[in-house]
Design a protein around this motif. Structure first.
Motif, PDB file in Angstrom:
ATOM      1  N   PRO A   1      -5.678 -60.000 -35.720  1.00 27.57           N
ATOM      2  CA  PRO A   1      -5.364 -61.283 -36.253  1.00 27.57           C
ATOM      3  C   PRO A   1      -5.458 -62.538 -35.121  1.00 27.57           C
ATOM      4  N   ALA A   2      -5.786 -63.727 -35.711  1.00 25.30           N
ATOM      5  CA  ALA A   2      -6.227 -64.742 -34.705  1.00 25.30           C
ATOM      6  C   ALA A   2      -5.275 -64.993 -33.789  1.00 25.30           C
ATOM      7  N   GLU A   3      -3.785 -64.850 -34.130  1.00 26.53           N
ATOM      8  CA  GLU A   3      -2.937 -65.117 -33.145  1.00 26.53           C
ATOM      9  C   GLU A   3      -2.903 -64.176 -31.841  1.00 26.53           C
ATOM     10  N   GLN A   4      -3.344 -63.047 -32.345  1.00 26.89           N
ATOM     11  CA  GLN A   4      -3.479 -61.724 -31.355  1.00 26.89           C
ATOM     12  C   GLN A   4      -4.466 -62.117 -30.228  1.00 26.89           C
ATOM     13  N   VAL A   5      -5.447 -62.708 -30.918  1.00 25.13           N
ATOM     14  CA  VAL A   5      -6.685 -62.897 -29.904  1.00 25.13           C
ATOM     15  C   VAL A   5      -6.364 -64.177 -29.063  1.00 25.13           C
ATOM     16  N   GLU A   6      -5.601 -65.093 -29.734  1.00 22.39           N
ATOM     17  CA  GLU A   6      -5.305 -66.205 -28.830  1.00 22.39           C
ATOM     18  C   GLU A   6      -4.222 -65.763 -27.777  1.00 22.39           C
ATOM     19  N   ALA A   7      -3.309 -64.888 -28.095  1.00 18.62           N
ATOM     20  CA  ALA A   7      -2.359 -64.484 -27.105  1.00 18.62           C
ATOM     21  C   ALA A   7      -3.226 -63.862 -26.083  1.00 18.62           C
ATOM     22  N   LEU A   8      -4.160 -62.930 -26.267  1.00 15.99           N
ATOM     23  CA  LEU A   8      -5.025 -62.265 -25.383  1.00 15.99           C
ATOM     24  C   LEU A   8      -5.634 -63.109 -24.700  1.00 15.99           C
ATOM     25  N   ARG A   9      -6.203 -64.289 -25.195  1.00 17.58           N
ATOM     26  CA  ARG A   9      -6.962 -65.088 -24.331  1.00 17.58           C
ATOM     27  C   ARG A   9      -6.042 -65.995 -23.458  1.00 17.58           C
ATOM     28  N   GLN A  10      -5.058 -66.300 -23.710  1.00 13.05           N
ATOM     29  CA  GLN A  10      -3.884 -66.845 -22.693  1.00 13.05           C
ATOM     30  C   GLN A  10      -3.736 -65.745 -21.628  1.00 13.05           C
TER      31      GLN A  10
ATOM     32  N   PHE B   1      -5.268 -63.084 -20.521  1.00 15.67           N
ATOM     33  CA  PHE B   1      -6.169 -62.744 -19.649  1.00 15.67           C
ATOM     34  C   PHE B   1      -6.822 -63.806 -18.985  1.00 15.67           C
ATOM     35  N   GLY B   2      -6.440 -65.121 -19.260  1.00  9.70           N
ATOM     36  CA  GLY B   2      -7.010 -66.256 -18.687  1.00  9.70           C
ATOM     37  C   GLY B   2      -8.633 -66.500 -19.081  1.00  9.70           C
TER      38      GLY B   2
ATOM     39  N   ARG C   1     -10.334 -63.896 -10.425  1.00  5.92           N
ATOM     40  CA  ARG C   1      -9.208 -63.145 -10.974  1.00  5.92           C
ATOM     41  C   ARG C   1      -9.540 -61.559 -11.372  1.00  5.92           C
ATOM     42  N   TYR C   2     -10.665 -61.530 -11.828  1.00  3.62           N
ATOM     43  CA  TYR C   2     -11.171 -60.268 -12.230  1.00  3.62           C
ATOM     44  C   TYR C   2     -11.425 -59.289 -10.974  1.00  3.62           C
ATOM     45  N   ALA C   3     -12.160 -59.928  -9.812  1.00  8.44           N
ATOM     46  CA  ALA C   3     -12.444 -59.259  -8.543  1.00  8.44           C
ATOM     47  C   ALA C   3     -10.968 -58.764  -7.778  1.00  8.44           C
ATOM     48  N   MET C   4     -10.019 -59.854  -7.823  1.00 13.17           N
ATOM     49  CA  MET C   4      -8.745 -59.691  -7.183  1.00 13.17           C
ATOM     50  C   MET C   4      -8.232 -58.625  -7.995  1.00 13.17           C
TER      51      MET C   4
END
Lengths: 334, 327, 282
Positions: B40-49, B51-52, B63-66
């Motif tokens: 669902p869209a909210e889940q995608v949005e939450a994930l986006r936040q 994982f930056g 961030r990824y490299a660290m």
């Protein structure tokens, strides 16, 4: 005749290739005395390398010996099996100096290892047919090796034995090759263009070294070259070949001063010595797949007549140690 | 030697950049890819936040490299465990498989290649050539299924799937065979070997074909070399020439192929482990694909790439030690 | 003419040519050769998992579709993927290798480092990552395969260009005022063309295997596309009873890859005797 170390009699060799059957050697005869240094001279493709390899017994698999004999030390080498020739003759009474000092060593073993391998099988102290390599013989072989390396003027022999081939210069490698060729105390050393791959500046040194050491040990040398200058430096006698046939054999002096074969004459005339214009030999070398009948030089020879294109001339003696194959030699036969 | 070591960090960095590009730059919406198509869209949005993924790209990469530098390859959406933990746990299984496959391929491949070269164009060479052409053309997953069909299902000689009948031996190295041997547990050892047989054979067949080909070419090369000619001209016995000189050159040449062979083995492991349910890296990848577990797949890619780089480095070092020209 | 005769004398080469020709014919004429052309998408639950027989030459699959017909249409997919993936990889990698090999400096080094990174990872592993990211579709398979294949070509052509660069004919061309582009395309490229052709052919085989593996893992064209690798994956559930289901597509893959390998080996023997006895195979 009786003192001949090596006698090649009417040797003919063909190669089977994709393009057909190449007639590389045609009834070639040669004789070499004890302690003599002979140069086998000719252009690329004249068969000198094939002749050297035939004498050694290492012709490639597609080569066929059509006729002839190679008498060495009284026996016909062509009658031996390859294994016999390998174990009894090669690396003992007959040794080899290659053209390519780089690739002829294995890059994975030290110089010392490779010489030791040779001595293990071919040392003069070795009793025949034993695979054992006793400690006492190892020591005496090592002493011989060090002495020989000094004789070829290489510095610090013990250190050298620990080096790998790629750590040496071309000249040093060739000196090692000469040492290896002389260690088994051979009667005949066959050298295939031994200085062609070297710097011009050291070619003369190496040649003189070879000559000195061979003479000292009483060994004969048969070496091939395309360079007349090289031959003049160190040979006692010279045999010149053309298109798989031998043309003339003579001592160095008579060869250069009184050549009897038209080809030799033209060859010497084409040497650029203080001339203003170069003089070549008109025409070109025939293909080994369809060589002209008779004397193969006849299409280019200024003295050729009908018989030249029909009959391959027999060997004739013009003077002591001076032989020729020609219907119309420049000098009369004796 | 130093030169080889110097190139490793940049290559690893490049690998990092590559995986980052695939996972963060190529997709139109990385968050959606990670969350899955049906989230669902909210889940995608939450994930986006979380994982930056809405931050600027350079910051994301940093961030990824660290994360990777501190040993984190993300968390598997399916197992909820850190991906790295899962991968490390499964590494020994794949290594055991690969090790035996390489051993078999060398023990079988080198002699066959040498024989084929020594008897060039003879009947044995022709037969070997036919077999290697087939071995190189066969799909690993199909070969696995065929062997499974024949030896397990039809003939019932070997197990169909899995790594052991019950639990494996108490882990010391993670290699079932070695651990069983170290504990003197011969029953488990036998059991492990029975389960190893088919997967190893499947991987070993193409690997052997590759090694036969290269060994054959290498031996032919050496045989026509000036060094071998010189030895023949000086009458060194042929058996010595073959055993001491030709073989050693051939073996060193084979070593250079190990890196290539290992790469093929890793690639083959993915499908072979799938067919035999062998609990290694490959099966992990397959399950992750099935579950669309994106983090796991990317972690697998990075991890496998690093492992491969490491193995190649070891092979390079071994080669430089053995070949005098490299020292 | 002499080349033609040499081609015909090499039995392996002829065999390869025959196989590939059959493949192309099968793909082109799939519509007429197939006994059940509708079975690419259609299915018949009543005929599920039938063994090979007079009606269904190679048996049917789990949907009752005729395997023989699906294999024929699958040939189209196979050829398309192999040709496109290889073509894209070559069209990207060869020019890059030429440019990097001809010039010196930071660009060449950078390009080779990038290629090395790609080559530092087994092709299929990276292809899985890309295919998973993009989603299951035939064009994504092609993309994933070509993206992981071009560095091989860049490296190869780079090495060959580097070695050709020092040859006298290049010096001569430059001395006569040829632009770098002319030298690369009109002088160097023809000299390395035979090597490229040979490796392209052999590479097709590898590409087909990689595509089949991706299909097997479920990353290829989605059903009902008659992709050979996917068909084998589907068959697993129904073994050992429906043995034909796994065998037929597998043999198809095997034959096609053998065909390309034989063709490639044969071309090498004919086109480039220099590497005939080289370190690359036989």
């Amino acid at each position: 005749m009786g003192t001949d170390l090596l006698r090649v009699e009417e040797l003919s060799v063909t190669f089977g290739t994709e393009g057909g059957v190449a007639q590389v050697l045609d009834q070639v005869s040669l004789s070499l005395q004890l302690g003599e240094i002979m140069g086998l001279v000719g252009e690329s493709g004249c068969g000198k390398t094939t002749l050297a390899r035939a004498i050694l017994g290492v012709l490639p698999a597609n080569a066929t010996i059509r006729q002839g004999r190679i008498i060495f030390g009284g026996e016909d080498l062509l009658a031996l099996t390859p294994e016999e020739a390998g174990s009894r003759i090669r690396g003992r009474a007959m040794t080899f100096v290659p053209q390519d000092p780089v690739g002829s060593f294995s890059p994975l073993f030290t110089i010392g290892d490779q010489i030791a391998e040779l001595m293990r099988w071919k040392s003069p102290d070795r009793e025949a047919d034993t695979r054992a390599y006793s400690r006492s013989r190892r020591r005496s072989d090592l002493a011989r090796t060090l002495a020989m390396l000094r004789a070829v003027q290489l510095p610090d022999p013990p250190q050298l034995l620990r080096r790998y081939p790629h750590e040496l210069s071309g000249g040093q490698r060739q000196r090692v090759m000469i040492a290896m060729a002389l260690l088994p105390e051979p009667k005949l050393v066959i050298a295939d263009e031994p200085t062609t791959a070297l710097d011009v500046t050291i070619q003369a040194q190496i040649l003189k070294l070879l000559r000195t050491l061979a003479t000292e040990s009483g060994a004969s040398v048969l070496f091939t070259t395309h360079d007349l200058g090289t031959a003049w430096e160190i040979c006692d006698r010279i045999t010149v070949m053309y298109a798989g046939q031998e043309a003339e054999t003579a001592g160095v002096a008579p060869f250069f001063e009184r050549p009897a074969h038209p080809y030799t004459r033209l060859l010497l005339d084409s040497l650029p010595t203080g001339r203003t214009s170069l003089q070549g030999i008109p025409g070109s070398v025939p293909s080994p797949f369809a060589p002209p009948p008779g004397c193969r030089f006849n299409p280019r020879c200024p003295r050729a007549t009908g018989v030249c294109a029909e009959v391959h001339p027999a060997e004739a003696e013009i003077g002591p140690g001076h032989a020729i194959r020609c219907h119309h030699p420049l000098l009369a036969a004796s | 030697m130093a030169r080889r070591l110097v190139w490793v960090p940049p290559t690893l960095f490049g690998l990092l950049l590559l995986v980052f590009t695939v996972s963060h730059i190529i997709p139109a919406d990385p968050a959606r890819v990670i969350a899955g198509e049906n989230a669902p869209a909210e889940q995608v949005e939450a994930l986006r936040q979380r994982f930056g993924l809405d931050r600027p790209l350079p910051e994301q990469f940093l961030r990824y490299a660290m994360d990777v530098a501190t040993g984190s390859l993300g968390v598997s959406l399916y197992t909820q465990r850190p991906v790295l933990d899962d991968l490390l746990a499964r590494l020994p299984a794949t290594f055991e498989l690969a090790l035996y496959a390489i051993l078999i391929s060398i023990l079988a491949g080198v002699p066959l290649g040498v024989v084929a070269a020594l008897r060039r164009n003879g009947w044995i060479d022709q037969v070997i050539r036919v077999v290697t052409v087939t071995g190189l053309a066969i799909a690993a997953f199909w070969l696995a299924i065929l062997l499974q069909l024949l030896f397990s299902m039809k003939l019932d000689l070997l197990p169909v799937q899995g790594r052991s009948a019950g639990w494996g031996p108490e882990p010391i190295t993670g290699f079932y065979t070695i651990d069983a041997l170290l504990r003197g547990d011969f029953e488990t050892l036998g059991d492990s070997l029975r389960y190893l047989a088919l997967p190893t054979l499947t991987l070993a067949i193409p690997a052997t074909a590759t090694i036969v080909r290269f060994t054959r070419a290498g031996v032919l090369n050496v045989m026509s070399s000036n060094a071998v000619f010189y030895q023949a001209a000086m009458g060194i016995p042929r058996t010595v020439v073959i055993w001491k000189y030709i073989l050693r050159s051939a073996l060193i040449g084979t070593l250079t192929q190990i890196g290539l062979v290992f790469g093929n083995l890793l690639a083959g492991a993915v499908v072979v482990e799938t067919v035999f349910a062998w609990p290694g890296l490959g099966l992990f990848a397959y399950n992750s694909i099935l579950q669309s577990d994106y983090n796991a797949i990317m972690g697998f890619t990075l991890f496998t790439g690093a492992v491969f780089i490491g193995v190649n480095l070891l092979v390079d070092i071994a080669q430089s030690l053995l070949d005098p020209r490299d020292r | 003419m002499k080349t033609l005769r040499r081609i015909l004398r090499d039995r392996a080469l002829v065999a390869g040519l025959v196989i590939i020709s059959l493949l192309v014919l099968a793909a082109v004429f799939a519509g007429t050769l197939a006994t059940f052309p509708g079975d690419v998408t259609g299915f018949d639950p009543g005929a599920r998992l039938e063994p090979p027989g007079p009606v269904y030459y190679l048996g049917t699959d789990r949907m009752g579709a005729d395997l023989y017909s699906r294999l024929l249409f699958g040939a189209r997919l196979t050829i398309m993927v192999a040709v496109l993936a290889t073509a894209v990889a070559v069209l990207i990698g060869v020019p890059m290798g030429l440019v990097a090999g001809y010039h010196r400096g930071w660009f060449s080094d950078l390009l080779m480092r990038v290629s090395d990174v790609f080559l530092a990872i087994p092709q299929i592993v990276l292809a899985i990552a890309i295919a998973q990211t993009l989603g299951p579709a035939i064009q994504n398979v092609i993309l994933a395969l070509s993206a992981t294949y071009w560095p091989f070509w860049a490296r190869l052509v780079y090495a060959e260009t580097r070695s050709q660069r020092n040859e006298t004919y290049v010096e001569a061309a430059v001395a006569m005022g040829a632009s770098p582009f002319r030298v690369m395309v009109l002088h160097i490229l023809p000299n390395i063309a035979s090597s490229i052709i040979v490796r392209t052919t052999i590479g097709m085989g590898g590409t087909i295997l990689a595509a089949a593996a991706l299909g097997f893992l479920g990353l290829g064209a989605p059903p009902p596309a008659p992709e050979w690798g996917r068909m084998i994956a589907e068959s697993r559930e129904y073994l050992p009873q429906a043995w034909w289901y796994a065998t037929a597509p597998g043999i198809a893959i095997l034959l096609v890859v053998i065909g390309f390998n034989l063709l490639g080996d044969g071309l090498r023997d004919v086109l480039d005797p220099r590497i005939r006895r080289g370190a690359d195979g036989n």
